[in-house]
Design a protein around this motif. Structure first.
Motif, PDB file in Angstrom:
ATOM      1  N   SER A   1      46.830  34.859  36.863  1.00  0.00           N
ATOM      2  CA  SER A   1      46.130  35.145  38.213  1.00  0.00           C
ATOM      3  C   SER A   1      44.741  34.721  38.017  1.00  0.00           C
ATOM      4  N   ALA A   2      44.090  34.954  36.837  1.00  0.00           N
ATOM      5  CA  ALA A   2      42.741  34.458  36.764  1.00  0.00           C
ATOM      6  C   ALA A   2      42.741  32.731  36.566  1.00  0.00           C
ATOM      7  N   ALA A   3      43.498  32.368  36.111  1.00  0.00           N
ATOM      8  CA  ALA A   3      43.895  30.970  35.886  1.00  0.00           C
ATOM      9  C   ALA A   3      44.014  30.374  37.424  1.00  0.00           C
ATOM     10  N   TYR A   4      44.796  31.049  38.087  1.00  0.00           N
ATOM     11  CA  TYR A   4      44.861  30.345  39.427  1.00  0.00           C
ATOM     12  C   TYR A   4      43.757  30.535  40.390  1.00  0.00           C
ATOM     13  N   TYR A   5      42.937  31.489  40.392  1.00  0.00           N
ATOM     14  CA  TYR A   5      41.585  31.827  41.212  1.00  0.00           C
ATOM     15  C   TYR A   5      40.766  30.936  40.717  1.00  0.00           C
ATOM     16  N   LEU A   6      40.548  30.615  39.364  1.00  0.00           N
ATOM     17  CA  LEU A   6      39.650  29.729  39.053  1.00  0.00           C
ATOM     18  C   LEU A   6      39.836  28.127  38.880  1.00  0.00           C
TER      19      LEU A   6
ATOM     20  N   TYR B   1      46.184  46.716  37.641  1.00  0.00           N
ATOM     21  CA  TYR B   1      44.961  46.518  36.882  1.00  0.00           C
ATOM     22  C   TYR B   1      44.880  45.147  35.919  1.00  0.00           C
ATOM     23  N   ALA B   2      46.104  44.744  35.781  1.00  0.00           N
ATOM     24  CA  ALA B   2      45.796  43.138  35.618  1.00  0.00           C
ATOM     25  C   ALA B   2      45.495  42.245  36.486  1.00  0.00           C
ATOM     26  N   LEU B   3      46.032  42.549  37.596  1.00  0.00           N
ATOM     27  CA  LEU B   3      45.882  41.683  38.893  1.00  0.00           C
ATOM     28  C   LEU B   3      44.307  41.738  39.393  1.00  0.00           C
ATOM     29  N   LYS B   4      43.753  43.099  39.339  1.00  0.00           N
ATOM     30  CA  LYS B   4      42.788  43.525  40.052  1.00  0.00           C
ATOM     31  C   LYS B   4      41.574  42.945  39.062  1.00  0.00           C
ATOM     32  N   SER B   5      41.792  43.034  37.804  1.00  0.00           N
ATOM     33  CA  SER B   5      40.615  42.668  36.735  1.00  0.00           C
ATOM     34  C   SER B   5      40.488  41.224  36.795  1.00  0.00           C
ATOM     35  N   SER B   6      41.782  40.421  36.835  1.00  0.00           N
ATOM     36  CA  SER B   6      41.514  39.156  36.990  1.00  0.00           C
ATOM     37  C   SER B   6      40.801  38.503  38.214  1.00  0.00           C
ATOM     38  N   PHE B   7      41.019  39.043  39.202  1.00  0.00           N
ATOM     39  CA  PHE B   7      40.282  38.700  40.651  1.00  0.00           C
ATOM     40  C   PHE B   7      38.758  39.043  40.200  1.00  0.00           C
ATOM     41  N   LEU B   8      38.478  40.119  39.749  1.00  0.00           N
ATOM     42  CA  LEU B   8      37.072  40.608  39.291  1.00  0.00           C
ATOM     43  C   LEU B   8      36.364  39.535  38.277  1.00  0.00           C
ATOM     44  N   ALA B   9      37.020  39.197  37.388  1.00  0.00           N
ATOM     45  CA  ALA B   9      36.539  38.364  36.361  1.00  0.00           C
ATOM     46  C   ALA B   9      36.266  36.960  37.205  1.00  0.00           C
ATOM     47  N   ALA B  10      37.235  36.529  37.763  1.00  0.00           N
ATOM     48  CA  ALA B  10      37.029  35.363  38.465  1.00  0.00           C
ATOM     49  C   ALA B  10      35.903  35.118  39.404  1.00  0.00           C
TER      50      ALA B  10
ATOM     51  N   THR C   1      28.822  38.294  33.195  1.00  0.00           N
ATOM     52  CA  THR C   1      29.473  39.755  32.092  1.00  0.00           C
ATOM     53  C   THR C   1      28.794  40.551  32.953  1.00  0.00           C
ATOM     54  N   ALA C   2      27.533  40.619  33.398  1.00  0.00           N
ATOM     55  CA  ALA C   2      27.038  41.900  33.895  1.00  0.00           C
ATOM     56  C   ALA C   2      27.877  42.395  35.203  1.00  0.00           C
ATOM     57  N   LEU C   3      28.112  41.354  36.249  1.00  0.00           N
ATOM     58  CA  LEU C   3      28.763  41.929  37.235  1.00  0.00           C
ATOM     59  C   LEU C   3      30.243  42.103  37.160  1.00  0.00           C
ATOM     60  N   TYR C   4      30.905  41.402  36.066  1.00  0.00           N
ATOM     61  CA  TYR C   4      32.400  41.947  35.903  1.00  0.00           C
ATOM     62  C   TYR C   4      32.238  43.375  35.196  1.00  0.00           C
ATOM     63  N   GLN C   5      31.487  43.635  34.535  1.00  0.00           N
ATOM     64  CA  GLN C   5      31.489  45.061  33.791  1.00  0.00           C
ATOM     65  C   GLN C   5      31.071  46.168  34.944  1.00  0.00           C
ATOM     66  N   GLU C   6      30.059  45.496  35.758  1.00  0.00           N
ATOM     67  CA  GLU C   6      29.617  46.600  36.697  1.00  0.00           C
ATOM     68  C   GLU C   6      30.796  46.692  37.934  1.00  0.00           C
ATOM     69  N   SER C   7      31.596  45.643  38.221  1.00  0.00           N
ATOM     70  CA  SER C   7      32.784  45.693  39.016  1.00  0.00           C
ATOM     71  C   SER C   7      33.805  46.468  38.686  1.00  0.00           C
ATOM     72  N   ILE C   8      34.081  46.524  37.333  1.00  0.00           N
ATOM     73  CA  ILE C   8      35.128  47.375  36.648  1.00  0.00           C
ATOM     74  C   ILE C   8      34.627  48.832  36.855  1.00  0.00           C
ATOM     75  N   PHE C   9      33.292  49.203  36.470  1.00  0.00           N
ATOM     76  CA  PHE C   9      32.933  50.487  36.683  1.00  0.00           C
ATOM     77  C   PHE C   9      32.892  50.947  37.961  1.00  0.00           C
ATOM     78  N   ARG C  10      32.697  50.185  39.009  1.00  0.00           N
ATOM     79  CA  ARG C  10      32.710  50.654  40.255  1.00  0.00           C
ATOM     80  C   ARG C  10      33.871  50.760  41.070  1.00  0.00           C
ATOM     81  N   GLU C  11      34.809  49.476  40.730  1.00  0.00           N
ATOM     82  CA  GLU C  11      36.004  49.543  41.594  1.00  0.00           C
ATOM     83  C   GLU C  11      37.343  49.937  40.838  1.00  0.00           C
ATOM     84  N   LEU C  12      37.194  50.191  39.636  1.00  0.00           N
ATOM     85  CA  LEU C  12      38.351  50.586  38.722  1.00  0.00           C
ATOM     86  C   LEU C  12      38.236  51.965  37.941  1.00  0.00           C
TER      87      LEU C  12
END
Length: 373
Positions: free
Chosen positions: A16-21, A278-287, A300-311
């Motif tokens: 999923s991350a590969a697709y988004y990117l 959680y696999a699908l959602k985290s792939s979207f957040l990382a991409a 990396t800061a945005l990804y970590q913040e997104s995990i803490f906030r959204e998951l």
């Protein structure tokens, strides 16, 4: 050759991350140790909350659409919750994962199957990945989507004190209709600090068990479960695996130019063991972080913040319920059994119709309604 992003693992998170990117124009390489299609030990349930993340035609790999959930406690007590619409969509991971990988390739991602990773190394201005086949690749970012035993996490010294449960998946040949593909069955008492489950598929049933207590003979529990269901002589395949047990704990999922996704980051529902959402959602957040931000620190800061906030809030709420359930399994079962409204609310939270946080906040109202009645 240098890539924008190297992704380790071609499961739901990695593909999923590969697709988004790739769809956003990034040069993407996916390294997958197996050759697809391959069997993956997994119940294969796509929850309701995962559906918005699957915005393409994937229904062709759906094996069953259950509408009934039956709970047992040590085989002699039970209750049932029914829905008018499917409460989960069942897939076999070999077909589902291949579909996601094909989608990533069509978007422009390069996928190398049969390439297990040996290590990940941070270099000046980039990050490199070395495979056990002797090749080395460089990129601006690396995403670890390589499961509970993540080589990426170990290489970068992330999640050093992880906790795991033990799970076993058993595929059963099924020739008796099994509730017309409408029923999931869960036993809450055969395995100490764990559960047994049975999910309908086409031509077979995915059965399994998990426990988060060390030293438990999980095979004894699953054997008793299969015997009760009359399936002990119909086993096609049996495979054990580890299950992340720390999904509700705040933890660092990033290193310089690297991020952990899905099971690799321990992003698994502590109550149900469900990890595909959680696999699908985290792939979207990382991409999203890679696409929107310019520097490694910002990404990396945005990804970590997104995990803490959204998951994390939902994972933490599930962890609180899990701790209560395992401490007072019999009491919790009886409480839900005698209160249909509470039972439906809990099952709706487990299936993703609404959140564990909402369930916890409303718990007292369910109990008070029962007392008044």
């Amino acid at each position: 050759m240098k890539y924008d992003v190297i992704i380790v693992g071609a499961g739901p998170a990695g593909s999923s991350a590969a697709y988004y990117l790739a769809a956003a124009g990034r040069k993407v390489l996916v390294l997958e140790k197996e050759t697809f299609p391959r069997y993956k030990a997994c119940a294969g349930g796509i929850s309701i909350k995962a559906l918005p993340l699957l915005d393409f035609d994937w229904q062709g790999v759906v094996e069953a659409k259950p509408r009934t959930l039956v709970f047992f406690y040590r085989s002699n007590q039970s209750f049932k919750v029914e829905w008018k619409e499917p409460m989960v969509y069942m897939v076999m991971r070999d077909r589902f994962d291949s579909l996601l990988a094909d989608r990533a390739k069509k978007a422009g991602a390069e996928i190398k199957f049969g390439n297990p990773v040996e290590g990940v190394f941070i270099d000046p201005g980039s990050i490199s990945v070395k495979t056990k086949t002797g090749f080395s690749y460089r990129a601006s970012y690396v995403l670890g989507a390589d499961g509970a035993n993540s080589r990426v996490a170990r290489s970068l010294n992330l999640l050093k004190n992880r906790r795991f449960g033990t799970a076993v998946a058993v595929e059963i040949q099924h020739d008796r209709g099994f509730g017309n593909h409408q029923e999931i069955r869960v036993d809450c008492g055969l395995v100490p600090k764990g559960i047994c489950w049975q999910f309908p598929k086409t031509g077979q049933t995915s059965t399994g068990a998990c426990t988060f207590r060390q030293g438990v003979n999980i095979y004894d529990g699953i054997d008793r479960f299969l015997t009760r269901e009359g399936m002990e002589k119909k086993i096609i395949l049996r495979k054990g695996h580890r299950l992340p047990a720390d999904g509700g704990e705040r933890k660092r999922l990033t290193a310089y130019r690297a991020m952990l996704l899905g099971d690799a980051g321990g992003l698994v529902d502590p109550l149900t063991g469900e990890g595909i959402y959680y696999a699908l959602k985290s792939s979207f957040l990382a991409a999203r972080a890679i696409i929107e931000k310019n520097t490694p620190d910002q990404v990396t800061a945005l990804y970590q913040e997104s995990i803490f906030r959204e998951l994390f809030p939902e994972l933490h709420a599930a962890s609180r319920l899990t701790a209560l359930y395992y401490r007072l399994t019999g009491v919790c079962f009886k409480l839900v059994q005698i209160n249909p409204r509470l039972a439906r609310a809990l099952c709706d939270a487990m299936c993703g119709n609404f959140t564990y946080q909402k369930f916890i906040k409303s718990f007292a109202s369910y109990i008070s309604v029962r007392r008044q009645s």
